[in-house]
Design a protein around this motif. Structure first.
Motif, PDB file in Angstrom:
ATOM      1  N   THR A  19       0.817  -1.211   0.000  1.00  0.00           N
ATOM      2  CA  THR A  19       0.000   0.000   0.000  1.00  0.00           C
ATOM      3  C   THR A  19       0.850   1.260   0.000  1.00  0.00           C
ATOM      4  O   THR A  19       0.577   2.199  -0.750  1.00  0.00           O
ATOM      5  N   TRP A  20       1.888   1.315   0.838  1.00  0.00           N
ATOM      6  CA  TRP A  20       2.680   2.548   0.937  1.00  0.00           C
ATOM      7  C   TRP A  20       3.433   2.840  -0.351  1.00  0.00           C
ATOM      8  O   TRP A  20       3.554   3.993  -0.754  1.00  0.00           O
ATOM      9  N   LEU A  23       0.862   4.175  -2.761  1.00  0.00           N
ATOM     10  CA  LEU A  23       0.513   5.554  -2.416  1.00  0.00           C
ATOM     11  C   LEU A  23       1.608   6.531  -2.852  1.00  0.00           C
ATOM     12  O   LEU A  23       1.325   7.590  -3.417  1.00  0.00           O
ATOM     13  N   TRP A  24       2.855   6.175  -2.591  1.00  0.00           N
ATOM     14  CA  TRP A  24       3.972   7.056  -2.929  1.00  0.00           C
ATOM     15  C   TRP A  24       4.117   7.199  -4.439  1.00  0.00           C
ATOM     16  O   TRP A  24       4.323   8.289  -4.961  1.00  0.00           O
ATOM     17  N   PHE A  27       1.297   9.351  -5.621  1.00  0.00           N
ATOM     18  CA  PHE A  27       1.537  10.742  -5.236  1.00  0.00           C
ATOM     19  C   PHE A  27       2.507  11.407  -6.210  1.00  0.00           C
ATOM     20  O   PHE A  27       2.377  12.588  -6.525  1.00  0.00           O
ATOM     21  N   PRO A  32       1.110   2.831 -10.121  1.00  0.00           N
ATOM     22  CA  PRO A  32       1.334   2.134  -8.854  1.00  0.00           C
ATOM     23  C   PRO A  32       1.881   0.723  -9.043  1.00  0.00           C
ATOM     24  O   PRO A  32       2.454   0.148  -8.118  1.00  0.00           O
ATOM     25  N   ALA A 118      -2.435   9.460  -5.510  1.00  0.00           N
ATOM     26  CA  ALA A 118      -2.322   8.624  -4.311  1.00  0.00           C
ATOM     27  C   ALA A 118      -3.604   7.838  -4.067  1.00  0.00           C
ATOM     28  O   ALA A 118      -3.558   6.669  -3.673  1.00  0.00           O
ATOM     29  N   LEU A 119      -4.745   8.448  -4.318  1.00  0.00           N
ATOM     30  CA  LEU A 119      -6.013   7.758  -4.121  1.00  0.00           C
ATOM     31  C   LEU A 119      -6.183   6.619  -5.125  1.00  0.00           C
ATOM     32  O   LEU A 119      -6.636   5.530  -4.763  1.00  0.00           O
ATOM     33  N   GLY A 121      -3.699   5.042  -6.522  1.00  0.00           N
ATOM     34  CA  GLY A 121      -2.717   4.058  -6.062  1.00  0.00           C
ATOM     35  C   GLY A 121      -3.236   3.244  -4.892  1.00  0.00           C
ATOM     36  O   GLY A 121      -3.016   2.029  -4.812  1.00  0.00           O
ATOM     37  N   PHE A 122      -3.942   3.885  -3.983  1.00  0.00           N
ATOM     38  CA  PHE A 122      -4.534   3.172  -2.844  1.00  0.00           C
ATOM     39  C   PHE A 122      -5.579   2.175  -3.327  1.00  0.00           C
ATOM     40  O   PHE A 122      -5.620   1.032  -2.861  1.00  0.00           O
TER      41      PHE A 122
END
Length: 135
Positions: A19-20, A23-24, A27, A32, A118-119, A121-122
Motif C-alpha cells: 500500500t505505501w 501511495l507514494w 503521489f 502504482p 495517491a487515491l 494508487g490506494f
C-alpha cells in the motif's frame, strides 16, 4: 529523455501489493504497479492504462475524494498559520488576504493531482473497484 528516480521493478503479482509504495508512486504521478509509467495525462485526467506495463486504470473511482482531502489538508495548515501571522505581526488586512489567498490557491493546485494519484494508487493496492480482476 526521462530520468528515473527508482529502478524499474517487476510488476506486482496477485499476492503482493504494498500500500505505501502504491501511495507514494501515485503521489508522484507514476503507475502504482511499475512505478515508471505516468498515471495522469493532463492535470487531473487519469490514463486508461499505463504505457509501460499496460496496467488498466479506467475503472478507478477517485471522484471527489482528492478535492475533499485537499480542502482538509489546506484548511488545517492555513487556518492556524493565518492566526499565527495575524497575532504575531499584525499585517494590513489587504496584505494578509492577498498573501493567504495566493498561498491557499498555490497549495491546493499543488496537492490536488498528487492526492488524486495517491487515491488511485490506494485503490490499486487494495484491489478496489476492479483493480483486482484478472486481465
Amino acid at each position: 529523455m526521462q530520468l528515473m528516480t527508482e529502478p524499474p521493478v517487476a510488476p506486482a503479482s496477485d499476492a503482493e501489493r504494498e500500500t505505501w509504495n502504491a501511495l507514494w508512486r501515485g503521489f508522484r504521478g507514476k503507475c502504482p504497479n511499475c512505478g515508471s509509467g505516468p498515471m495522469l495525462k493532463g492535470y487531473l485526467k487519469v490514463r486508461d492504462h499505463c504505457p509501460v506495463c499496460r496496467e488498466e486504470f479506467h475503472h478507478h473511482r477517485a471522484d471527489d475524494g482528492p478535492a475533499y482531502l485537499t480542502i482538509l489538508i489546506v484548511g488545517h495548515l492555513m487556518a492556524p498559520m493565518l492566526g499565527f501571522v495575524f497575532f504575531q505581526w499584525q499585517p494590513e488586512p489587504l496584505v494578509l488576504f492577498t498573501g493567504f489567498a495566493i498561498g491557499t490557491i498555490a497549495l491546493s493546485l499543488y496537492l490536488l493531482p498528487r492526492l488524486k494519484g495517491a487515491l488511485v494508487g490506494f485503490q490499486w493496492a487494495r484491489r478496489m473497484h476492479g483493480f483486482g480482476a484478472r486481465r
